[in-house]
Design a protein around this motif. Structure first.
Motif, PDB file in Angstrom:
ATOM      1  N   LEU A   1       0.822  -1.198   0.000  1.00 51.99           N
ATOM      2  CA  LEU A   1       0.000   0.000   0.000  1.00 51.99           C
ATOM      3  C   LEU A   1       0.863   1.258   0.000  1.00 51.99           C
ATOM      4  N   TYR A   2       0.386   2.275  -0.701  1.00 52.52           N
ATOM      5  CA  TYR A   2       1.018   3.591  -0.732  1.00 52.52           C
ATOM      6  C   TYR A   2      -0.060   4.600  -0.347  1.00 52.52           C
ATOM      7  N   VAL A   3       0.174   5.319   0.741  1.00 53.92           N
ATOM      8  CA  VAL A   3      -0.873   6.104   1.385  1.00 53.92           C
ATOM      9  C   VAL A   3      -0.486   7.581   1.410  1.00 53.92           C
ATOM     10  N   SER A   4      -1.448   8.450   1.093  1.00 54.21           N
ATOM     11  CA  SER A   4      -1.249   9.893   1.296  1.00 54.21           C
ATOM     12  C   SER A   4      -1.637  10.223   2.734  1.00 54.21           C
ATOM     13  N   ASP A   5      -0.682  10.744   3.474  1.00 58.89           N
ATOM     14  CA  ASP A   5      -0.869  11.074   4.886  1.00 58.89           C
ATOM     15  C   ASP A   5      -0.956  12.595   5.000  1.00 58.89           C
ATOM     16  N   SER A   6      -2.140  13.089   5.370  1.00 57.40           N
ATOM     17  CA  SER A   6      -2.404  14.528   5.338  1.00 57.40           C
ATOM     18  C   SER A   6      -2.115  15.208   6.677  1.00 57.40           C
ATOM     19  N   ARG A   7      -1.006  14.850   7.300  1.00 61.94           N
ATOM     20  CA  ARG A   7      -0.583  15.513   8.532  1.00 61.94           C
ATOM     21  C   ARG A   7      -0.329  17.004   8.271  1.00 61.94           C
ATOM     22  N   GLY A   8      -0.590  17.802   9.301  1.00 60.91           N
ATOM     23  CA  GLY A   8      -0.294  19.222   9.226  1.00 60.91           C
ATOM     24  C   GLY A   8      -1.372  20.064   8.597  1.00 60.91           C
ATOM     25  N   LEU A   9      -2.469  19.435   8.192  1.00 62.01           N
ATOM     26  CA  LEU A   9      -3.533  20.183   7.527  1.00 62.01           C
ATOM     27  C   LEU A   9      -4.107  21.269   8.423  1.00 62.01           C
ATOM     28  N   SER A  10      -4.495  20.894   9.644  1.00 55.43           N
ATOM     29  CA  SER A  10      -5.159  21.859  10.525  1.00 55.43           C
ATOM     30  C   SER A  10      -4.240  22.990  10.928  1.00 55.43           C
ATOM     31  N   GLU A  11      -2.941  22.694  11.029  1.00 62.54           N
ATOM     32  CA  GLU A  11      -1.991  23.717  11.450  1.00 62.54           C
ATOM     33  C   GLU A  11      -1.494  24.566  10.274  1.00 62.54           C
ATOM     34  N   GLY A  12      -1.783  24.123   9.074  1.00 59.22           N
ATOM     35  CA  GLY A  12      -1.282  24.830   7.909  1.00 59.22           C
ATOM     36  C   GLY A  12       0.217  24.676   7.734  1.00 59.22           C
ATOM     37  N   THR A  13       0.750  23.539   8.196  1.00 56.36           N
ATOM     38  CA  THR A  13       2.188  23.288   8.115  1.00 56.36           C
ATOM     39  C   THR A  13       2.468  22.127   7.172  1.00 56.36           C
ATOM     40  N   ALA A  14       3.646  22.125   6.595  1.00 58.60           N
ATOM     41  CA  ALA A  14       4.018  21.096   5.613  1.00 58.60           C
ATOM     42  C   ALA A  14       4.546  19.860   6.339  1.00 58.60           C
ATOM     43  N   GLU A  15       3.609  19.088   6.900  1.00 57.17           N
ATOM     44  CA  GLU A  15       3.957  17.865   7.611  1.00 57.17           C
ATOM     45  C   GLU A  15       3.390  16.625   6.926  1.00 57.17           C
ATOM     46  N   GLY A  16       2.803  16.790   5.751  1.00 58.16           N
ATOM     47  CA  GLY A  16       2.228  15.658   5.034  1.00 58.16           C
ATOM     48  C   GLY A  16       3.289  14.698   4.544  1.00 58.16           C
ATOM     49  N   ARG A  17       2.853  13.453   4.270  1.00 60.96           N
ATOM     50  CA  ARG A  17       3.805  12.413   3.875  1.00 60.96           C
ATOM     51  C   ARG A  17       3.193  11.482   2.846  1.00 60.96           C
ATOM     52  N   VAL A  18       4.048  10.743   2.172  1.00 54.22           N
ATOM     53  CA  VAL A  18       3.661   9.551   1.419  1.00 54.22           C
ATOM     54  C   VAL A  18       4.274   8.365   2.163  1.00 54.22           C
ATOM     55  N   VAL A  19       3.427   7.403   2.528  1.00 53.29           N
ATOM     56  CA  VAL A  19       3.861   6.271   3.351  1.00 53.29           C
ATOM     57  C   VAL A  19       3.623   4.966   2.600  1.00 53.29           C
ATOM     58  N   ARG A  20       4.610   4.094   2.612  1.00 55.02           N
ATOM     59  CA  ARG A  20       4.493   2.749   2.046  1.00 55.02           C
ATOM     60  C   ARG A  20       4.280   1.753   3.179  1.00 55.02           C
ATOM     61  N   ILE A  21       3.249   0.912   3.062  1.00 51.65           N
ATOM     62  CA  ILE A  21       2.961  -0.131   4.051  1.00 51.65           C
ATOM     63  C   ILE A  21       3.019  -1.476   3.361  1.00 51.65           C
ATOM     64  N   SER A  22       3.812  -2.374   3.900  1.00 52.45           N
ATOM     65  CA  SER A  22       3.938  -3.699   3.294  1.00 52.45           C
ATOM     66  C   SER A  22       2.596  -4.421   3.296  1.00 52.45           C
ATOM     67  N   ARG A  23       2.433  -5.346   2.399  1.00 49.95           N
ATOM     68  CA  ARG A  23       1.124  -5.980   2.225  1.00 49.95           C
ATOM     69  C   ARG A  23       0.685  -6.804   3.424  1.00 49.95           C
ATOM     70  N   ASP A  24       1.621  -7.138   4.321  1.00 51.36           N
ATOM     71  CA  ASP A  24       1.236  -7.831   5.560  1.00 51.36           C
ATOM     72  C   ASP A  24       0.969  -6.850   6.699  1.00 51.36           C
TER      73      ASP A  24
END
Length: 340
Positions: free
Chosen positions: A168-191
């Motif tokens: 899995l490849y996930v868009s992580d929308s961290r930092g939205l409420s604060e208006g800060t650039a804390e977002g990430r792209v995260v890879r999660i293994s299939r297990d």
């Protein structure tokens, strides 16, 4: 995902805040608000298929996301702000537009849906609780696939994509409420046992999709109206990253992304009931529009294009309710244009 102060992401407050901040509607914008358009681009008018939801009494709104077609051509959509006891996932008969409840639970605030090529289950991102859950193909057997911190920080998973092996490849929308650039792209293994940050310091990461050849990932940053490209190696590691497209959306912002067989990108817009279409080199090809006379619609979050066909299903929401619209895509659908 509009920059605003997030209240507690628990219960109904989480759902209301999530909708206001970002997987969809932005209050007070007309559905015919202007956006930049090149002189050569096409305008595609989408047709209404079905009204599936109306604003919920408990949350004051509705927000459809994550369109996903099953092997029989039936459509699934998620309602992000649906309260406990009401359908959080809805199945739609695309011939009649009839919607029926598919799944509900007590806590999920689901923002996307995608089938895994590894186990065939339906995976949902729960933005409010930082979880990824899975369902059996029939909608039952809810399981928590992944939860917890990644790199020492909790996730706000928004959209997801699978590689051919089921990672899995996930868009992580961290930092939205604060208006800060804390977002990430995260890879999660299939297990579900290993999570790796592939990109960080992003501005409210939202849409994510592999390109047509699975060589890399397109992802959008909502608060920068920017689409970037992340080139990957055979093991899912990053080899390069660059800004690919700057979306001139006016008041609208970049939401979810889908990719068709020709490699074209379908970029959902938050704050306007429309979708921008680009080729893989960044040229604006078309704008998919909801008719201006259809009032009370303020976002077009995502699209599913029929695998092997061009019929497309667009999730559209606003004070008038949650709808599915249809149009003819520029090329045939593939896995990258079906869910996520």
């Amino acid at each position: 995902m509009r920059r605003t102060t997030l209240r507690s992401l628990a219960g109904i407050a989480a759902l209301t805040t999530l909708a206001l901040t970002g997987c969809g509607t932005q209050q007070g914008l007309a559905d015919d608000s202007p956006a930049a358009a090149g002189p050569a681009e096409r305008t595609i008018t989408a047709k209404r298929l079905a009204r599936l939801t109306q604003p919920h009494e408990q949350t004051g709104m509705t927000l459809l996301e994550g369109p996903l077609l099953d092997a029989k051509g039936r459509l699934l959509v998620v309602d992000v702000t649906a309260p406990a006891g009401e359908p959080k996932v809805i199945r739609v008969d695309v011939r009649t537009g009839q919607g029926t409840p598919f799944h509900t639970d007590e806590r999920g605030a689901y923002t996307s849906a995608q089938y895994s090529p590894h186990d065939g289950r339906i995976y949902l991102t729960d933005y409010a609780h930082g979880e990824i859950v899975s369902l059996a193909p029939g909608g039952g057997d809810r399981q928590v696939f992944f939860t917890g911190k990644v790199g020492g920080a909790a996730m706000h998973p928004d959209d997801l994509a699978f590689d051919r092996s089921g990672n899995l490849y996930v868009s992580d929308s961290r930092g939205l409420s604060e208006g800060t650039a804390e977002g990430r792209v995260v890879r999660i293994s299939r297990d579900g046992k290993k999570a790796t940050v592939l990109a960080d310091t992003l501005a409210a990461t939202n849409g994510i999709s592999f390109d047509a050849q699975y060589r890399g990932l397109w992802f959008s940053e909502l608060t920068e109206n920017r689409i970037s490209y992340l080139r990957l190696d055979d093991q899912g590691g990053v080899t390069s990253r660059h800004t690919a497209i700057r979306v001139d959306g006016g008041l609208a912002r970049t939401d979810s992304i889908a990719v068709d067989a020709d490699g074209n990108l379908y970029q959902g817009l938050h704050g306007r009931a429309a979708m921008a279409v680009y080729d893989r080199h960044g040229a604006r090809l078309a704008t998919v529009e909801v008719p201006a006379r259809h009032r009370g619609l303020e976002s077009a979050t995502n699209v599913a294009i029929t695998p092997g066909g061009t019929r497309a299903y667009l999730t559209v929401s606003g004070p008038a309710g949650g709808y599915v619209y249809t149009f003819d895509a520029l090329a045939e659908g593939i896995r990258q244009s079906n869910g996520g």
